[in-house]
Structures are given as structure tokens and as C-alpha cells.
Design an enzyme around this catalytic site. Structure first.
Site, PDB file in Angstrom:
ATOM      1  NE  ARG A  91    -108.613  61.604  16.767  1.00  0.00           N
ATOM      2  CZ  ARG A  91    -109.728  60.900  16.915  1.00  0.00           C
ATOM      3  NH1 ARG A  91    -109.720  59.771  17.585  1.00  0.00           N
ATOM      4  NH2 ARG A  91    -110.860  61.320  16.401  1.00  0.00           N
ATOM      5  CG  ASN A 124    -109.287  63.445  19.877  1.00  0.00           C
ATOM      6  OD1 ASN A 124    -108.235  63.852  19.405  1.00  0.00           O
ATOM      7  ND2 ASN A 124    -110.424  63.481  19.211  1.00  0.00           N
TER       8      ASN A 124
END
Length: 91
Positions: free
Chosen positions: A19, A37
């Protein structure tokens, strides 16, 4: 012309700073959106930018950073709405 997509990324993409690397790439390219996530081990990315930029970003997401292993991506078209101001990591 602006394109907005949802990208689901499968593989070894959690716990490897996927990320954060995605956020850095998005900021570099000028992509707005978010990354988070999912409970099933995938990363969900919402991304909006002009078409050539979003295509470059999708290509990057299909490989990811060197710390990750991308097995598969699924891209779904969304309706562009120009409501995104930056690229954020959702925790």
C-alpha cells in the site's frame, strides 16, 4: 478524459508495504484514490486519473514493488466522479 477503476490485487501483497509503495507511485503519477487491505489477503485499490496515467498505474499494480509478488489483478470500471482529492491508505 478521466477513468476510475477498482483494482483487486492478489498474491503476497500484505505485510510487504504494498500500500505504501502504491501510494508513492500514485502520487508520482498524479493518481487520486485509496488502497486498503482486505480480510481475504488481497489489496483493494480505487484509482482515478486521465486515461494514459491510469493505464500506466494499472500496469505498475500488475507487477507491484520488489517486496511483493503479484499473482493476479482484477480491474473493474467505476463511474468517474472527481470526488477524490489525494491518494490515501485506508487502515
Amino acid at each position: 478524459m478521466v477513468r476510475k477503476v477498482k483494482i483487486l490485487v492478489s498474491g503476497r501483497v500484505q505485510g510487504v508495504y504494498f500500500r505504501a509503495f502504491t501510494q508513492n507511485k500514485a502520487k508520482q503519477l498524479g493518481v487520486k484514490g485509496s488502497a486498503r487491505n482486505l480480510a481475504d489477503g488481497r489489496v483493494e485499490i480505487i484509482a482515478e486519473a486521465i486515461i494514459p496515467t491510469i493505464e500506466e498505474f494499472i500496469k505498475w499494480c500488475s507487477k507491484g514493488p520488489v517486496t511483493a509478488r503479484v499473482d493476479h489483478i482484477e480491474v473493474t470500471e467505476l463511474q468517474p466522479d472527481d470526488q477524490l482529492a489525494s491518494f490515501d491508505i485506508i487502515r
